[in-house]
Motif scaffolding. Structure first.
Motif: not given
Length: 312
Positions: A50-66
């Motif tokens: 599963g994906r651990l992070f949602d990556r955007t140009s400005r920040r890195v956020a944990l997914t629910a799975f992460g």
């Protein structure tokens, strides 16, 4: 991929990135480049499914799975850090080694200095033969100097008799000298005292047989509860103490060899870990020979690595 993945290294990056919400800052905290951090996170995601992070140009956020797997990853990283700390403390903790009682402080200091020179800090634990064996069996000591029969010994020291420094007797001592002389008061029998270190079958039993063959009373060969008690007896009477030449010099006694039979105080090194015994011997063997008052360099034999040492 699960077999080749270094889960701990990947989790270290995962936790660092999650704490800082930044791949750049997380990679720096984990001590790797950003590209390595990205590869490790990708490999961990594949491994866990599963994906651990949602990556955007400005920040890195944990997914629910992460967020769900982060506590387990943090525990793994924390346990690894605890393991390293435990290992460091264990390496710096003094090695407990059982030694005979009544060893002079300066001699013990020389043993500790030899261990320190070999990066092996020592904590000597004094006790009589039975006490040293029990401390080793219970895990209170890691090594101990075991009193053994001569054919198992690494170090041996000749035993003879020590008497009051004003004693003018010379030559070889025989137990027959303890027979009562004419005019000696009843109850004032002359005695030979054994120190606790010699309260072992291969010394005590042989002397008791020789005592009986010489026609002496049982009380004329006795084990003292301490070396101090034995010395106090010979300083106020014409009693004798069984001792090594080295001990006689230390205690300022007149020493004579035994004539009835040759007796030696014999020791080996008992250890549960052969590599630890080898390290100890490499650094401390000469100091141990001095501590035991060994004759020459002693008999070079392999250290005993049995878990249940022979009872003395």
């Amino acid at each position: 991929m699960g077999r080749s993945l270094d889960v701990l290294a990947a989790c270290e990056v995962f936790v660092a990135v999650a704490d800082r919400e930044s791949f750049t800052a997380g990679a720096l905290a984990a001590g790797v480049s950003q590209s390595v951090a990205s590869r490790r996170i990708g490999a961990l995601e594949a491994h866990l499914g599963g994906r651990l992070f949602d990556r955007t140009s400005r920040r890195v956020a944990l997914t629910a799975f992460g967020r769900g797997v982060l506590p387990g990853a943090a525990r793994l990283v924390g346990a690894a850090a605890d393991l390293v700390d435990d290992a460091r403390r264990s390496r710096s903790r003094p090695l407990s080694v059982g030694v005979p009682p009544s060893v002079p402080p300066l001699v013990l200091a020389e043993l500790c200095a030899a261990g320190a020179a070999g990066r092996l800090p020592l904590a000597p634990v004094a006790g009589n033969p039975a006490e040293r064996a029990e401390a080793f069996r219970s895990g209170s000591t890691s090594l101990f100097l075991e009193n053994v029969p001569p054919d198992r010994a690494r170090w041996t020291a000749s035993l003879g008799v020590g008497s009051h420094p004003d004693d003018d007797a010379t030559g070889t001592f025989r137990l027959g000298e303890l027979r009562p002389s004419r005019g000696r008061p009843m109850g004032a029998l002359r005695r030979l005292w054994l120190q606790p270190e010699d309260d072992v079958p291969h010394v005590r039993d042989r002397l008791e047989r020789a005592r009986d063959e010489a026609g002496l009373a049982p009380v004329q060969v006795r084990v003292a509860e301490s070396t101090v008690r034995a010395l106090s007896e010979i300083l106020v009477s014409d009693d004798l103490v069984l001792c090594t030449p080295s001990e006689a010099r230390t205690y300022d006694l007149r020493w004579r060899p035994l004539g009835d039979q040759r007796l030696v105080r014999a020791h080996t090194l008992a250890a549960g870990d052969e590599s630890l015994a080898e390290r100890f011997l490499a650094s401390c063997s000469p100091a141990v020979a001095t501590l035991l008052g060994a004759d020459g360099t002693g008999v070079a034999r392999e250290p005993q690595t049995e878990q249940e040492p022979a009872r003395g």
